[in-house]
Design a protein around this motif. Sequence first.
Motif, PDB file in Angstrom:
ATOM      1  N   SER A 205      38.746  28.836  23.012  1.00 26.88           N
ATOM      2  CA  SER A 205      37.963  27.662  22.635  1.00 26.88           C
ATOM      3  C   SER A 205      36.742  28.072  21.820  1.00 26.88           C
ATOM      4  CB  SER A 205      37.520  26.900  23.881  1.00 26.88           C
ATOM      5  OG  SER A 205      36.711  25.801  23.536  1.00 26.88           O
ATOM      6  N   ARG A 206      36.386  27.248  20.848  1.00 27.19           N
ATOM      7  CA  ARG A 206      35.197  27.467  20.031  1.00 27.19           C
ATOM      8  C   ARG A 206      34.468  26.134  19.881  1.00 27.19           C
ATOM      9  NH1 ARG A 206      36.280  31.894  21.077  1.00 27.19           N
ATOM     10  NH2 ARG A 206      36.539  33.720  19.729  1.00 27.19           N
ATOM     11  N   PRO A 207      33.157  26.158  19.649  1.00 26.62           N
ATOM     12  CA  PRO A 207      32.409  24.899  19.513  1.00 26.62           C
ATOM     13  C   PRO A 207      32.863  24.094  18.296  1.00 26.62           C
ATOM     14  CG  PRO A 207      30.932  26.770  19.845  1.00 26.62           C
ATOM     15  CD  PRO A 207      32.287  27.344  19.560  1.00 26.62           C
ATOM     16  N   ILE A 208      32.733  22.788  18.401  1.00 25.57           N
ATOM     17  CA  ILE A 208      32.991  21.912  17.257  1.00 25.57           C
ATOM     18  C   ILE A 208      31.938  22.192  16.192  1.00 25.57           C
ATOM     19  CG2 ILE A 208      33.102  19.514  16.492  1.00 25.57           C
ATOM     20  CD1 ILE A 208      33.885  18.748  19.344  1.00 25.57           C
ATOM     21  N   PRO A 209      32.326  22.367  14.927  1.00 21.37           N
ATOM     22  CA  PRO A 209      31.323  22.574  13.876  1.00 21.37           C
ATOM     23  C   PRO A 209      30.281  21.462  13.871  1.00 21.37           C
ATOM     24  CG  PRO A 209      33.541  23.000  13.036  1.00 21.37           C
ATOM     25  CD  PRO A 209      33.708  22.429  14.402  1.00 21.37           C
ATOM     26  N   ALA A 210      29.026  21.842  13.967  1.00 25.63           N
ATOM     27  CA  ALA A 210      27.952  20.857  14.152  1.00 25.63           C
ATOM     28  C   ALA A 210      27.881  19.860  13.003  1.00 25.63           C
ATOM     29  CB  ALA A 210      26.613  21.577  14.317  1.00 25.63           C
ATOM     30  N   ASP A 211      28.008  20.344  11.756  1.00 21.50           N
ATOM     31  CA  ASP A 211      27.916  19.446  10.608  1.00 21.50           C
ATOM     32  C   ASP A 211      29.048  18.435  10.620  1.00 21.50           C
ATOM     33  OD1 ASP A 211      25.648  20.677   9.755  1.00 21.50           O
ATOM     34  OD2 ASP A 211      26.626  21.870   8.176  1.00 21.50           O
ATOM     35  N   ASP A 231      40.167  11.592   7.077  1.00 20.26           N
ATOM     36  CA  ASP A 231      40.069  12.508   5.932  1.00 20.26           C
ATOM     37  C   ASP A 231      39.388  13.810   6.344  1.00 20.26           C
ATOM     38  OD1 ASP A 231      41.310  10.689   4.262  1.00 20.26           O
ATOM     39  OD2 ASP A 231      39.426   9.906   3.426  1.00 20.26           O
ATOM     40  N   MET A 232      38.376  13.716   7.197  1.00 21.04           N
ATOM     41  CA  MET A 232      37.698  14.928   7.679  1.00 21.04           C
ATOM     42  C   MET A 232      38.665  15.822   8.442  1.00 21.04           C
ATOM     43  SD  MET A 232      34.047  13.433   9.063  1.00 21.04           S
ATOM     44  CE  MET A 232      33.103  12.282   8.067  1.00 21.04           C
ATOM     45  N   LEU A 233      39.531  15.225   9.253  1.00 17.36           N
ATOM     46  CA  LEU A 233      40.490  16.013  10.016  1.00 17.36           C
ATOM     47  C   LEU A 233      41.518  16.670   9.101  1.00 17.36           C
ATOM     48  CD1 LEU A 233      41.101  13.791  13.179  1.00 17.36           C
ATOM     49  CD2 LEU A 233      39.591  15.769  12.913  1.00 17.36           C
ATOM     50  N   VAL A 234      41.925  15.984   8.052  1.00 18.80           N
ATOM     51  CA  VAL A 234      42.841  16.593   7.075  1.00 18.80           C
ATOM     52  C   VAL A 234      42.199  17.825   6.461  1.00 18.80           C
ATOM     53  CG1 VAL A 234      43.979  16.258   4.842  1.00 18.80           C
ATOM     54  CG2 VAL A 234      44.081  14.447   6.559  1.00 18.80           C
ATOM     55  N   SER A 235      40.929  17.705   6.058  1.00 15.76           N
ATOM     56  CA  SER A 235      40.224  18.836   5.451  1.00 15.76           C
ATOM     57  C   SER A 235      40.018  19.956   6.459  1.00 15.76           C
ATOM     58  CB  SER A 235      38.872  18.373   4.896  1.00 15.76           C
ATOM     59  OG  SER A 235      39.040  17.410   3.871  1.00 15.76           O
ATOM     60  N   ARG A 238      42.985  22.261   7.038  1.00 10.18           N
ATOM     61  CA  ARG A 238      43.263  23.188   5.937  1.00 10.18           C
ATOM     62  C   ARG A 238      42.196  24.259   5.766  1.00 10.18           C
ATOM     63  NH1 ARG A 238      44.669  18.278   1.664  1.00 10.18           N
ATOM     64  NH2 ARG A 238      46.657  17.641   2.624  1.00 10.18           N
ATOM     65  N   ASP A 239      41.078  24.140   6.488  1.00 12.19           N
ATOM     66  CA  ASP A 239      39.949  25.049   6.318  1.00 12.19           C
ATOM     67  C   ASP A 239      40.227  26.360   7.071  1.00 12.19           C
ATOM     68  OD1 ASP A 239      37.519  26.370   6.147  1.00 12.19           O
ATOM     69  OD2 ASP A 239      36.331  24.542   6.408  1.00 12.19           O
ATOM     70  N   VAL A 240      40.502  27.415   6.322  1.00 15.71           N
ATOM     71  CA  VAL A 240      40.859  28.694   6.943  1.00 15.71           C
ATOM     72  C   VAL A 240      39.653  29.381   7.572  1.00 15.71           C
ATOM     73  CG1 VAL A 240      42.809  29.032   5.389  1.00 15.71           C
ATOM     74  CG2 VAL A 240      40.551  29.916   4.749  1.00 15.71           C
ATOM     75  N   ASP A 241      38.442  28.911   7.272  1.00 13.75           N
ATOM     76  CA  ASP A 241      37.239  29.540   7.814  1.00 13.75           C
ATOM     77  C   ASP A 241      36.853  29.008   9.192  1.00 13.75           C
ATOM     78  OD1 ASP A 241      36.895  31.124   5.542  1.00 13.75           O
ATOM     79  OD2 ASP A 241      35.828  29.511   4.490  1.00 13.75           O
ATOM     80  N   VAL A 242      37.518  27.946   9.639  1.00 11.75           N
ATOM     81  CA  VAL A 242      37.205  27.376  10.952  1.00 11.75           C
ATOM     82  C   VAL A 242      38.200  27.922  11.968  1.00 11.75           C
ATOM     83  CG1 VAL A 242      37.012  25.256  12.314  1.00 11.75           C
ATOM     84  CG2 VAL A 242      36.277  25.280   9.914  1.00 11.75           C
ATOM     85  N   PRO A 243      37.732  28.515  13.071  1.00 11.02           N
ATOM     86  CA  PRO A 243      38.640  29.077  14.080  1.00 11.02           C
ATOM     87  C   PRO A 243      39.554  28.006  14.679  1.00 11.02           C
ATOM     88  CG  PRO A 243      36.380  29.797  14.451  1.00 11.02           C
ATOM     89  CD  PRO A 243      36.314  28.721  13.418  1.00 11.02           C
ATOM     90  N   ALA A 244      40.738  28.445  15.093  1.00 10.46           N
ATOM     91  CA  ALA A 244      41.709  27.523  15.675  1.00 10.46           C
ATOM     92  C   ALA A 244      41.138  26.799  16.887  1.00 10.46           C
ATOM     93  CB  ALA A 244      42.973  28.280  16.058  1.00 10.46           C
ATOM     94  N   GLY A 245      40.365  27.523  17.716  1.00  3.73           N
ATOM     95  CA  GLY A 245      39.804  26.902  18.903  1.00  3.73           C
ATOM     96  C   GLY A 245      38.832  25.779  18.578  1.00  3.73           C
ATOM     97  N   ALA A 246      38.089  25.927  17.481  1.00  2.00           N
ATOM     98  CA  ALA A 246      37.170  24.871  17.053  1.00  2.00           C
ATOM     99  C   ALA A 246      37.944  23.669  16.512  1.00  2.00           C
ATOM    100  CB  ALA A 246      36.220  25.410  15.990  1.00  2.00           C
ATOM    101  N   LYS A 247      39.044  23.940  15.828  1.00  2.00           N
ATOM    102  CA  LYS A 247      39.876  22.836  15.344  1.00  2.00           C
ATOM    103  C   LYS A 247      40.443  22.042  16.516  1.00  2.00           C
ATOM    104  CE  LYS A 247      41.218  25.066  10.989  1.00  2.00           C
ATOM    105  NZ  LYS A 247      42.337  25.557  10.144  1.00  2.00           N
ATOM    106  N   PHE A 248      40.901  22.748  17.540  1.00  4.81           N
ATOM    107  CA  PHE A 248      41.431  22.061  18.720  1.00  4.81           C
ATOM    108  C   PHE A 248      40.366  21.164  19.341  1.00  4.81           C
ATOM    109  CE2 PHE A 248      41.590  21.894  23.344  1.00  4.81           C
ATOM    110  CZ  PHE A 248      42.789  21.219  23.529  1.00  4.81           C
TER     111      PHE A 248
END
Length: 274
Positions: A205-211, A231-235, A238-248
Amino acid sequence: MLRIADTATGRLVEIPTGNRHLLRICVHLPVIDTGIGTAHLRAPLVGDVLARTAELHGLQALTVLTTPKLPPGQAHALDRVMAALGIHPPATVEAHEVTGSPGAPADVHLFAHGSETDAVEGVRIVVGSVSRALPDETGLDGSAALEDRDEEGAEEGADPLALRMLLLGQSYSSPVTVTRAGLAEARRALRHWRQQVADWAQEPSRPIPADLLRQAHAALADDLGVPAVLDMLVSLERDVDVPAGAKFETFAHLDRVLGLDLAREVGHQHRAMP
């Protein structure tokens, strides 16, 4: 601050007013001789999203549903169809006569397109029209509700939440046309996102990106900007810089408003075979 556009004035109104922490919502279903179909279910759906958004922002929401007097079979069918669309049950359901008062006092009143709205006090929201380029299978006669099929017409596993996703993809005030191709695309997108969420759930698990969290909450608070959140979730996917745990964590958190059951497949891939 939660704001929504009053259809009567076109102005954004802060709700609830004052310092109260209870948002009262009244959803109105009109008297329709031909029965209640997809076009009328959009108002309860928007009411559900509004209630979920209020709760995400720390408010308590109470929803009342007013309907014409329905035969018991149609009333039960209405309950089943709303449940299939992921609409939380209202606190109360009130029947109204054609000439009677159209609902309880509320901060926000939601109406299907074309409904009469003059007899209420509070913010009035008239949702956009819904038309269908295929037979309306949401009729409240006990028939198969909200069933969707693929583009070739072969029946697959029905997923009523595909209709929810299709409707959420447009501003609640904009007209929507429900097509077989549109439902098929929504079903594929849901299947894909659920598999992605299940895969991401296996990572730390990783924190949700604050922005992103701030932008998503702001979009929802500003006249229910659900399409912007999608639209934010679609982007984000695809964002390879965000860890999988944060995406979850992000998808799971925002699904509290979207109501798309995005975590449905979590853990299924590891079930032991009998």
